[in-house]
Design a protein around this motif. Sequence first.
Motif, PDB file in Angstrom:
ATOM      1  N   SER A 296      58.323  41.431 -21.215  1.00  0.00           N
ATOM      2  CA  SER A 296      59.403  42.413 -21.135  1.00  0.00           C
ATOM      3  C   SER A 296      60.651  41.804 -20.509  1.00  0.00           C
ATOM      4  CB  SER A 296      58.946  43.630 -20.329  1.00  0.00           C
ATOM      5  OG  SER A 296      60.001  44.552 -20.182  1.00  0.00           O
TER       6      SER A 296
ATOM      7  N   GLN B  23      64.225  40.937 -22.386  1.00  0.00           N
ATOM      8  CA  GLN B  23      65.476  41.521 -21.884  1.00  0.00           C
ATOM      9  C   GLN B  23      66.520  40.434 -21.660  1.00  0.00           C
ATOM     10  OE1 GLN B  23      65.951  44.937 -21.356  1.00  0.00           O
ATOM     11  NE2 GLN B  23      68.069  44.319 -21.212  1.00  0.00           N
TER      12      GLN B  23
ATOM     13  N   GLN C  60      62.919  46.220 -26.405  1.00  0.00           N
ATOM     14  CA  GLN C  60      62.368  47.576 -26.339  1.00  0.00           C
ATOM     15  C   GLN C  60      60.871  47.575 -26.643  1.00  0.00           C
ATOM     16  OE1 GLN C  60      64.855  49.646 -29.123  1.00  0.00           O
ATOM     17  NE2 GLN C  60      66.526  49.958 -27.667  1.00  0.00           N
TER      18      GLN C  60
ATOM     19  N   ASP D 298      59.068  46.279 -23.629  1.00  0.00           N
ATOM     20  CA  ASP D 298      58.989  47.328 -22.605  1.00  0.00           C
ATOM     21  C   ASP D 298      57.814  48.259 -22.887  1.00  0.00           C
ATOM     22  OD1 ASP D 298      61.004  46.515 -20.975  1.00  0.00           O
ATOM     23  OD2 ASP D 298      62.528  47.805 -21.850  1.00  0.00           O
TER      24      ASP D 298
ATOM     25  N   ARG E   5      61.920  50.522 -12.902  1.00  0.00           N
ATOM     26  CA  ARG E   5      62.660  50.201 -14.113  1.00  0.00           C
ATOM     27  C   ARG E   5      63.778  51.234 -14.291  1.00  0.00           C
ATOM     28  NH1 ARG E   5      59.755  46.857 -17.466  1.00  0.00           N
ATOM     29  NH2 ARG E   5      61.794  46.519 -18.384  1.00  0.00           N
TER      30      ARG E   5
ATOM     31  N   GLN F 169      57.388  56.980 -14.449  1.00  0.00           N
ATOM     32  CA  GLN F 169      57.341  55.595 -14.917  1.00  0.00           C
ATOM     33  C   GLN F 169      55.903  55.103 -15.027  1.00  0.00           C
ATOM     34  OE1 GLN F 169      59.768  52.578 -12.867  1.00  0.00           O
ATOM     35  NE2 GLN F 169      58.048  51.166 -12.998  1.00  0.00           N
TER      36      GLN F 169
ATOM     37  N   GLY G 235      55.795  55.662 -18.627  1.00  0.00           N
ATOM     38  CA  GLY G 235      57.008  54.911 -18.919  1.00  0.00           C
ATOM     39  C   GLY G 235      58.128  55.843 -19.348  1.00  0.00           C
TER      40      GLY G 235
END
Length: 371
Positions: A75, A79, A162, A165, A240, A270, A274
């Motif tokens: 992740s 990013q 994405q 994630d 996050r 989260q 998430g």
Amino acid sequence: MNRRSLPALVLVLGLGAGGLAGAAPALADPGTAAQARQEAAAAAQAVQRAGERVTAAQEALVRQRSDVASAVSSSIGAQVQADHEERAAASARTRTAQRVRSIYIDGGVVGGAGRGLALLTSLTHGADPTVALAGLSAARRVDDAVDAAARTRAASAREDAQQADGGAVAAVAGLRDVAAQVSAMTDALTGAQQRLEALTAEAASLQAAEDAAAALAAAQARAAALNAAATSSAEGVHARTVPADYDDLYRHAAATCAGMRPELLAAVGQVESGHGVNVGPSSAGAQGPMQFMPATFASYGVDGDDDGSIDVQDPADAVFSAAKYLCANGGGQGRDGEAGALFRYNHADWYVAMVQRIADELTGSASLTSP
């Protein structure tokens, strides 16, 4: 919430209700030596099987820890790559603009008030201006193609980020379920210990009882190591960015409970899904953005968006219901109250520590969402 006291994996291992705790019944007739030997032998076998099941669960946790580390790393890497590609796209657009300015004298377009440098040079030297115009057009097409390619790479990198994630969210959800498995196994081992202590008191001289006690101690040690490993894995999970729509829900829902931090709800959201990415159902049957068991949601469900229905999958209903549940268990009564409420939500000390740490990280930010 005690909503994962018997998750699917624990049932598969056979450590649920009626499993290990019920496998070593107390002596019905302490005066019968033969029966004492049989009961001691049965206890020894039951505890040995329990130890094997705890070992299997420990191996599953090791794999889950690796999944969490890999997902979080992927992740972050995705990013970083997405940010790099977006900067590259912006740089390409800047170079295009600079090139156009270098071609034109005053930034005007051909046919406007200003004349392009190449076109002006052609006119002053008697050359054909259409040649300069054709070169200018070709240069612009090349620049546009470079800019389009850069934008495409940036969009692809952002999509990869994405997806990464989502993988991280799923891995954390798996780690969360392990907490319930550890809790159920610990309860089962405690019951077995109580049974075995009664057995040992009746047949202290039997070797089978001694073997069972040793096997139980080994199983308890492995269960403790399993819990410690889960704690270590949870320490790598941090706050996050909170989506704007969920940020608004957390703030308004927290306002319904005096003293509740909106960051506490955000941290639970989260860890549990998430912020709506992974809404279940979990292996134990938990559902929705805040992962409620059906029976618990039936007692605490709230119509958060006033649409006339109460739906566990509806983000507003789920978040306001979580605020109600946490508030009822002390979620607005300082840090100790938060800890007690979170323990009711998921019976694991490391889960409580992880959620409060994420809430603290969010509290230290200017807002739940990034600027």
